[in-house]
Design a protein around this motif. Sequence first.
Motif, PDB file in Angstrom:
ATOM      1  N   CYS A 156     100.794  83.748  -5.763  1.00  0.00           N
ATOM      2  CA  CYS A 156     100.995  84.100  -7.186  1.00  0.00           C
ATOM      3  C   CYS A 156     100.179  84.490  -8.129  1.00  0.00           C
ATOM      4  O   CYS A 156     100.590  85.779  -8.903  1.00  0.00           O
ATOM      5  N   LYS A 157      99.002  84.525  -8.408  1.00  0.00           N
ATOM      6  CA  LYS A 157      98.037  84.361  -9.254  1.00  0.00           C
ATOM      7  C   LYS A 157      98.432  86.383  -9.389  1.00  0.00           C
ATOM      8  O   LYS A 157      97.864  87.027 -10.084  1.00  0.00           O
ATOM      9  N   ILE A 158      98.148  86.470  -7.955  1.00  0.00           N
ATOM     10  CA  ILE A 158      98.520  87.719  -7.323  1.00  0.00           C
ATOM     11  C   ILE A 158      98.801  88.743  -8.316  1.00  0.00           C
ATOM     12  O   ILE A 158      98.980  89.872  -8.618  1.00  0.00           O
ATOM     13  N   VAL A 159     100.237  88.014  -7.648  1.00  0.00           N
ATOM     14  CA  VAL A 159     101.336  88.740  -8.182  1.00  0.00           C
ATOM     15  C   VAL A 159     101.368  88.671  -9.850  1.00  0.00           C
ATOM     16  O   VAL A 159     101.363  90.235 -10.744  1.00  0.00           O
ATOM     17  N   GLU A 160     100.971  87.393 -10.769  1.00  0.00           N
ATOM     18  CA  GLU A 160     100.631  88.251 -12.118  1.00  0.00           C
ATOM     19  C   GLU A 160      99.804  88.985 -12.360  1.00  0.00           C
ATOM     20  O   GLU A 160     100.389  89.785 -13.939  1.00  0.00           O
ATOM     21  N   ARG A 161      98.927  89.482 -11.204  1.00  0.00           N
ATOM     22  CA  ARG A 161      97.265  90.200 -12.053  1.00  0.00           C
ATOM     23  C   ARG A 161      97.654  91.657 -12.424  1.00  0.00           C
ATOM     24  O   ARG A 161      97.787  92.480 -12.842  1.00  0.00           O
TER      25      ARG A 161
END
Length: 138
Positions: free
Chosen positions: A74-79
């Motif tokens: 999720c953090k990768i996608v958000e970034r």
Amino acid sequence: MLEKYETGFLVVSCSGALKSGQVSNAIAVKMAENGFAEMISIAGIAAGLDEYVDKAKRVNDLIIIDGCDKKCACKIVERLVGTPKHEFCLAELGYLDSEGPVDMDEVDIFRKKIKLLYGQAKSSSKYSVCGCETCTRS
């Protein structure tokens, strides 16, 4: 948009070292095998490869499945892509990490939970799913 997958859904998952990451990955693979969603590489997105990032940005329904509460996928996608609409964390859904190989019965249990929650979020869509086994898409 996506010829093989009528729904146009993309799924990206954690595939980390914890068993929960491996279960997340197995769920995404199963969704792709059943034609429910096309699986896209979290490594490709994290590496910033244009074909993966652009594809993830263009799709209306990107489903993210994380294993643990660190929510790396999720953090990768958000970034790199933006705020995800459909994010699921196995730890938050009651999955408890354990030793041993991935149990495909557990994969099916959590795949159904995710489909049910996703279907509830998409209930107004013509591609809504309920999570039961009578729906045409597993």
